[in-house]
Design a protein around this motif. Structure first.
Motif, PDB file in Angstrom:
ATOM      1  N   SER A  14      -8.461  -9.457 -16.790  1.00  0.00           N
ATOM      2  CA  SER A  14      -8.452  -9.586 -18.248  1.00  0.00           C
ATOM      3  C   SER A  14      -7.448  -8.626 -18.868  1.00  0.00           C
ATOM      4  O   SER A  14      -7.149  -7.587 -18.282  1.00  0.00           O
ATOM      5  CB  SER A  14      -9.835  -9.264 -18.815  1.00  0.00           C
ATOM      6  N   THR A 126      -8.355 -10.984  -8.972  1.00  0.00           N
ATOM      7  CA  THR A 126      -8.612 -12.347  -8.491  1.00  0.00           C
ATOM      8  C   THR A 126      -7.616 -12.818  -7.429  1.00  0.00           C
ATOM      9  O   THR A 126      -7.909 -13.747  -6.677  1.00  0.00           O
ATOM     10  CB  THR A 126      -8.581 -13.354  -9.666  1.00  0.00           C
ATOM     11  N   TYR A 138     -11.250 -15.233 -15.732  1.00  0.00           N
ATOM     12  CA  TYR A 138     -10.188 -14.624 -16.540  1.00  0.00           C
ATOM     13  C   TYR A 138     -10.764 -14.517 -17.942  1.00  0.00           C
ATOM     14  O   TYR A 138     -11.028 -15.524 -18.607  1.00  0.00           O
ATOM     15  CB  TYR A 138      -8.927 -15.501 -16.528  1.00  0.00           C
ATOM     16  N   THR A 140     -10.608 -13.280 -21.798  1.00  0.00           N
ATOM     17  CA  THR A 140      -9.630 -12.887 -22.809  1.00  0.00           C
ATOM     18  C   THR A 140     -10.211 -13.029 -24.215  1.00  0.00           C
ATOM     19  O   THR A 140     -11.339 -13.501 -24.397  1.00  0.00           O
ATOM     20  CB  THR A 140      -8.323 -13.712 -22.641  1.00  0.00           C
ATOM     21  N   LYS A 187      -3.631 -15.490 -15.028  1.00  0.00           N
ATOM     22  CA  LYS A 187      -4.834 -16.264 -14.753  1.00  0.00           C
ATOM     23  C   LYS A 187      -4.528 -17.161 -13.565  1.00  0.00           C
ATOM     24  O   LYS A 187      -3.612 -17.975 -13.625  1.00  0.00           O
ATOM     25  CB  LYS A 187      -5.225 -17.122 -15.973  1.00  0.00           C
ATOM     26  N   SER A 191      -9.448 -19.389 -11.329  1.00  0.00           N
ATOM     27  CA  SER A 191     -10.286 -18.538 -12.195  1.00  0.00           C
ATOM     28  C   SER A 191     -10.761 -19.339 -13.393  1.00  0.00           C
ATOM     29  O   SER A 191      -9.996 -20.143 -13.943  1.00  0.00           O
ATOM     30  CB  SER A 191      -9.480 -17.348 -12.728  1.00  0.00           C
ATOM     31  N   LEU A 193     -11.639 -19.622 -17.221  1.00  0.00           N
ATOM     32  CA  LEU A 193     -11.234 -18.935 -18.445  1.00  0.00           C
ATOM     33  C   LEU A 193     -12.419 -18.769 -19.393  1.00  0.00           C
ATOM     34  O   LEU A 193     -13.116 -19.736 -19.698  1.00  0.00           O
ATOM     35  CB  LEU A 193     -10.143 -19.755 -19.142  1.00  0.00           C
TER      36      LEU A 193
END
Ligand code: C5P
Length: 218
Positions: A14, A126, A138, A140, A187, A191, A193
């Motif tokens: 992140s 990751t 990931y 954010t 990312k 992964s 999100l």
């Protein structure tokens, strides 16, 4: 290196202040995982550099990491904005990253026995540190939300800093972390999100818990 078998490994990447740390802590507590905030390692090195500028070299870093205990990373001094900015400069150094690498891998694959696994968060977790993690996220949030969250955290610690200073330093760190050649923040395709901009802490936790439980029980 010793690798414990059948442990649960969660990897999170992140940008700064996206809420990954808070989430990783609650997930780790819920699933009894050993949590490592890998950014704190770079901050720990930055702190030692600022404290001992003349002694700072690779041998110095190696000796500090060799003696490093996870509890040393809980020191609140490490949270300052100045240390964060220095950490992101240090994190561009390939040789320093190599020294830090084995410390992280060891914790990820061989967490203390009382834990059922590990949960690490950072920028390259990751795809570099735990590429075979059972779950990859990931996390954010938009820039202003992240800056405001970090500003509030620092204010709670009584740090003299303005919102615009925090915003500026997060922008610089984002640029450093996203564009560097070695282990940039990215990312990965595998992964999931999670955008925390409009989510409460508990909504984020429940979202991740649902994903984990669904896969675990399938
Ligand atoms: O996560 P945190 O903001 O504390 O990290 C401080 C700095 O350490 C980041 O800006 C980044 O440059 C670096 N870092 C890294 N790789 C990691 C974790 C942190 O390069 N796995």
């Amino acid at each position: 290196m010793i690798k414990r078998k059948n442990i649960l490994k969660i990897a999170i990447d992140s940008p700064a202040a996206a809420g990954a740390g808070t989430l990783a802590k609650s997930i780790s507590k819920h699933y009894n995982l050993f949590y490592l905030d890998t950014g704190k390692i770079y901050r720990f090195i930055a702190y030692n550099k600022i404290k001992n500028p003349k002694k700072f070299n690779l041998i110095f870093v190696k000796s500090k990491i060799k003696k490093l205990k996870v509890r040393d990373l809980t020191n609140k001094t490490l949270l300052s904005d100045k240390i964060g900015t220095e950490a992101s400069k240090i994190a561009k150094n390939k040789k320093i990253r190599k020294i830090v690498h084995s410390f992280q891998v060891n914790i990820a694959y061989n967490p203390p026995k009382k834990y059922k696994g590990s949960c690490l968060d950072g920028r390259d977790i990751t795809y570099k540190i735990v590429p075979d993690a059972n779950f990859k996220f990931y996390i954010t949030a938009n820039l202003k939300t992240r800056a405001l969250r970090r500003y509030k955290e620092l204010k709670e610690l009584n740090r003299e800093i303005s919102y615009s200073e925090v915003l500026k330093s997060i922008k610089i760190r984002d640029k450093n972390d996203l564009t560097r050649k070695i282990s940039p923040l990215k990312k990965t395709k595998d992964s999931l999100l999670i955008n925390t901009t409009n989510l409460t802490k508990s909504a984020c936790f429940l979202k991740i818990k649902k994903i984990i439980d669904e896969k675990k029980n399938s």
